[in-house]
Design a protein around this motif. Structure first.
Motif, PDB file in Angstrom:
ATOM      1  N   UNK A  44      35.387  40.692  45.498  1.00  0.00           N
ATOM      2  CA  UNK A  44      34.563  39.617  44.670  1.00  0.00           C
ATOM      3  C   UNK A  44      35.008  39.851  43.352  1.00  0.00           C
ATOM      4  N   UNK A  45      35.262  41.185  42.865  1.00  0.00           N
ATOM      5  CA  UNK A  45      35.486  41.167  41.299  1.00  0.00           C
ATOM      6  C   UNK A  45      36.931  40.653  41.011  1.00  0.00           C
ATOM      7  N   UNK A  46      37.859  40.735  42.050  1.00  0.00           N
ATOM      8  CA  UNK A  46      39.255  40.206  41.558  1.00  0.00           C
ATOM      9  C   UNK A  46      38.969  38.761  41.591  1.00  0.00           C
ATOM     10  N   UNK A  47      38.263  38.078  42.422  1.00  0.00           N
ATOM     11  CA  UNK A  47      38.258  36.591  42.722  1.00  0.00           C
ATOM     12  C   UNK A  47      37.400  36.219  41.250  1.00  0.00           C
ATOM     13  N   UNK A  48      36.510  36.866  40.996  1.00  0.00           N
ATOM     14  CA  UNK A  48      35.740  36.390  39.477  1.00  0.00           C
ATOM     15  C   UNK A  48      36.684  36.391  38.466  1.00  0.00           C
ATOM     16  N   UNK A  49      37.251  37.478  38.416  1.00  0.00           N
ATOM     17  CA  UNK A  49      38.206  37.799  37.113  1.00  0.00           C
ATOM     18  C   UNK A  49      39.377  36.705  37.115  1.00  0.00           C
TER      19      UNK A  49
END
Length: 145
Positions: A44-49
Protein backbone atom coordinates in the motif's frame (compact mmCIF):
# COMPACT_ATOMS: atom_id res chain seq x y z
CA UNK A 1 4.32 1.90 7.99
CA UNK A 2 5.65 5.40 8.07
CA UNK A 3 7.55 7.20 5.37
CA UNK A 4 9.04 10.60 4.81
CA UNK A 5 8.94 11.22 1.05
CA UNK A 6 11.10 13.93 -0.48
CA UNK A 7 11.13 15.03 -4.09
CA UNK A 8 14.81 15.43 -4.94
CA UNK A 9 16.97 16.56 -7.81
CA UNK A 10 19.43 13.93 -6.59
CA UNK A 11 20.14 11.85 -3.51
CA UNK A 12 22.75 9.29 -2.51
CA UNK A 13 23.55 7.09 0.45
CA UNK A 14 27.03 5.94 1.46
CA UNK A 15 28.34 3.38 3.94
CA UNK A 16 31.96 3.72 5.09
CA UNK A 17 32.65 6.19 2.27
CA UNK A 18 31.28 3.98 -0.53
CA UNK A 19 28.08 4.92 -2.36
CA UNK A 20 25.56 2.08 -2.06
CA UNK A 21 22.55 3.78 -3.67
CA UNK A 22 21.47 6.89 -5.53
CA UNK A 23 18.61 8.50 -7.39
CA UNK A 24 17.68 11.62 -9.19
CA UNK A 25 15.67 13.33 -10.24
CA UNK A 26 13.11 11.43 -8.25
CA UNK A 27 12.21 10.46 -4.72
CA UNK A 28 14.05 9.83 -1.49
CA UNK A 29 11.99 7.66 0.86
CA UNK A 30 12.88 7.22 4.50
CA UNK A 31 10.84 4.18 5.55
CA UNK A 32 9.96 2.83 9.00
CA UNK A 33 8.12 -0.42 9.63
CA UNK A 34 6.04 -0.25 12.78
CA UNK A 35 4.94 -3.08 15.08
CA UNK A 36 2.00 -4.85 13.46
CA UNK A 37 2.85 -3.82 9.90
CA UNK A 38 2.48 -6.48 7.21
CA UNK A 39 3.30 -7.07 3.57
CA UNK A 40 -0.05 -5.43 2.79
CA UNK A 41 1.19 -2.20 4.40
CA UNK A 42 4.39 -2.31 2.32
CA UNK A 43 2.43 -2.79 -0.92
CA UNK A 44 0.00 0.00 0.00
CA UNK A 45 2.83 2.39 0.84
CA UNK A 46 4.63 1.70 -2.44
CA UNK A 47 1.43 2.18 -4.42
CA UNK A 48 0.67 5.46 -2.66
CA UNK A 49 4.21 6.76 -3.22
CA UNK A 50 4.22 5.78 -6.91
CA UNK A 51 0.95 7.61 -7.54
CA UNK A 52 1.50 10.65 -5.29
CA UNK A 53 1.12 13.68 -7.56
CA UNK A 54 4.09 15.79 -6.46
CA UNK A 55 5.96 16.32 -9.74
CA UNK A 56 5.45 19.37 -11.91
CA UNK A 57 3.67 19.22 -15.25
CA UNK A 58 4.38 21.47 -18.24
CA UNK A 59 2.44 24.31 -16.59
CA UNK A 60 4.45 24.03 -13.37
CA UNK A 61 1.57 22.49 -11.39
CA UNK A 62 2.15 19.45 -9.20
CA UNK A 63 -0.07 17.13 -11.25
CA UNK A 64 2.32 14.31 -12.12
CA UNK A 65 3.20 11.19 -10.19
CA UNK A 66 6.60 9.49 -10.08
CA UNK A 67 5.19 7.08 -12.68
CA UNK A 68 4.11 9.96 -14.94
CA UNK A 69 7.43 11.76 -14.52
CA UNK A 70 9.63 8.72 -15.12
CA UNK A 71 11.23 9.31 -11.72
CA UNK A 72 13.48 6.92 -9.81
CA UNK A 73 13.61 6.29 -6.07
CA UNK A 74 16.09 5.76 -3.27
CA UNK A 75 14.61 3.86 -0.30
CA UNK A 76 16.37 3.99 3.06
CA UNK A 77 15.32 2.24 6.26
CA UNK A 78 14.84 4.79 9.06
CA UNK A 79 13.63 3.27 12.34
CA UNK A 80 13.93 6.67 14.04
CA UNK A 81 10.64 7.67 12.37
CA UNK A 82 9.06 5.56 15.13
CA UNK A 83 10.39 7.96 17.78
CA UNK A 84 8.16 8.61 20.76
CA UNK A 85 9.11 11.93 22.32
CA UNK A 86 6.08 12.28 24.59
CA UNK A 87 8.07 11.68 27.79
CA UNK A 88 11.34 13.36 28.59
CA UNK A 89 14.08 14.30 26.16
CA UNK A 90 15.26 10.86 25.09
CA UNK A 91 13.23 9.39 22.21
CA UNK A 92 11.90 5.86 22.56
CA UNK A 93 11.72 3.51 19.57
CA UNK A 94 9.73 0.59 20.97
CA UNK A 95 6.94 1.13 18.41
CA UNK A 96 9.28 0.18 15.56
CA UNK A 97 9.05 -3.34 14.15
CA UNK A 98 11.68 -5.90 15.14
CA UNK A 99 14.77 -5.70 12.91
CA UNK A 100 14.09 -8.91 10.93
CA UNK A 101 10.51 -7.83 10.18
CA UNK A 102 11.54 -4.23 9.48
CA UNK A 103 14.21 -5.26 6.97
CA UNK A 104 11.83 -7.54 5.07
CA UNK A 105 9.13 -4.86 4.89
CA UNK A 106 11.52 -2.08 3.86
CA UNK A 107 12.92 -4.26 1.08
CA UNK A 108 9.35 -5.13 0.09
CA UNK A 109 8.53 -1.44 -0.38
CA UNK A 110 11.51 -1.13 -2.73
CA UNK A 111 10.50 -4.30 -4.61
CA UNK A 112 6.93 -3.08 -5.04
CA UNK A 113 8.15 0.27 -6.40
CA UNK A 114 10.30 -1.62 -8.94
CA UNK A 115 7.34 -3.81 -9.91
CA UNK A 116 5.25 -0.68 -10.46
CA UNK A 117 7.89 0.62 -12.88
CA UNK A 118 9.96 2.97 -10.73
CA UNK A 119 13.70 2.24 -10.87
CA UNK A 120 14.68 1.85 -7.21
CA UNK A 121 17.87 1.57 -5.20
CA UNK A 122 18.24 1.10 -1.45
CA UNK A 123 20.49 1.89 1.44
CA UNK A 124 22.04 -0.82 3.64
CA UNK A 125 19.77 -2.00 6.44
CA UNK A 126 21.21 -1.52 9.93
CA UNK A 127 24.32 0.32 8.74
CA UNK A 128 25.54 3.77 9.73
CA UNK A 129 24.70 5.66 6.55
CA UNK A 130 25.44 9.11 5.26
CA UNK A 131 22.64 10.52 3.15
CA UNK A 132 23.13 13.43 0.78
CA UNK A 133 20.24 15.06 -1.02
CA UNK A 134 19.00 18.16 -2.70
CA UNK A 135 15.32 18.55 -1.88
CA UNK A 136 13.44 19.89 -4.90
CA UNK A 137 10.87 22.51 -3.99
CA UNK A 138 11.28 21.73 -1.14
CA UNK A 139 8.65 19.02 -1.36
CA UNK A 140 8.46 16.77 1.71
CA UNK A 141 5.45 14.58 2.54
CA UNK A 142 4.78 12.48 5.64
CA UNK A 143 2.86 9.26 4.92
CA UNK A 144 1.42 6.69 7.27
CA UNK A 145 -0.39 3.59 5.99
Amino acid sequence: MRALVQRVTHASVSVEGACVGRTGPGLLLLVCAMQGDTEENAAKLASKVARLRIFRDEAGKTNRSALDAGASALVISQFTLAADTSRGNRPGFSAAAAPDVAEALYLSVAKHLETLGIPTQTGQFGAEMQVELTNDGPMTIWLEV
